[in-house]
Write an enzyme that holds these catalytic residues in place. Structure first.
Site, short mmCIF file in Angstrom:
data_model
loop_
_atom_site.label_atom_id
_atom_site.label_comp_id
_atom_site.label_asym_id
_atom_site.label_seq_id
_atom_site.Cartn_x
_atom_site.Cartn_y
_atom_site.Cartn_z
N ASP A 261 0.85 -1.19 0.00
CA ASP A 261 0.00 0.00 0.00
C ASP A 261 0.88 1.23 0.00
O ASP A 261 2.00 1.21 0.54
CB ASP A 261 -0.91 0.02 1.23
N ASP B 104 -6.98 -1.53 -4.72
CA ASP B 104 -8.05 -1.16 -3.76
C ASP B 104 -8.97 -0.11 -4.36
O ASP B 104 -10.19 -0.15 -4.17
CB ASP B 104 -7.45 -0.62 -2.46
#
Length: 167
Positions: free
Chosen positions: A128, A146
């Site tokens: 991330d 995401d």
């Protein structure tokens, strides 16, 4: 010679194109992060609002299962991701050609799920790096996969609320 592409072919071309682009952009962006930043390093983009911050997320959305043993997380997320991809693909097959936005939404979800599944297979966690915040209030860091899943789900929910779902 008839150059028209049958509806079914266009539908699967859409799936491969959109999901493939999501996976490509997701994996390329993660490769840039992995090759140019050290873990937990941040680069301010919009001070006080948005940084590029490299983290590994061992859990799911919002850190779901992050504190559980590695083997449990690994098995759970590999299984859940694989089942979700299969389920969305089954739904995708049933979408009539008149629902191109819904088909695109499912393609985004599949692409995002595959992008994160690749990370789970490679690292047993997800890369991330998109970090949004206001003052001390942070949204959990996320990635391109995401984002694709979130946009796809928003379109799907919109479709559920405002359109008839096909049988």
């Amino acid at each position: 010679m008839d150059w028209k592409i049958p509806f079914r072919s266009r539908k699967y071309n859409r799936l491969v194109t959109i999901a493939g682009l999501v996976v490509l952009v997701d994996q390329l962006s993660k490769a840039v992060i992995l090759n140019s930043m050290s873990l937990h390093h941040s680069i301010p983009v919009i001070p006080g609002f948005f940084d590029i911050t490299f983290i590994f997320n061992p859990g799911g959305a919002f850190g779901f299962l992050a504190g559980q043993p590695s083997i449990l997380r690994h098995v759970f997320f590999l299984g859940a991701s694989s089942m979700a991809i299969c389920f969305i693909f089954i739904l995708y097959r049933k979408i009539p050609h008149t629902h191109s936005l819904l088909a695109s939404a499912f393609a985004l979800i599949i692409g995002g799920a595959v992008g994160n599944l690749i990370d789970r297979i490679r690292f047993e966690k997800v890369v991330d790096f998109l970090d949004f915040y206001l003052g001390k209030h942070h949204w959990p860091a996320f990635n391109v996969a995401d984002s694709a899943i979130s946009v796809g789900m928003a379109i799907f929910v919109y479709h559920l609320i405002f359109n008839k779902i096909p049988d």
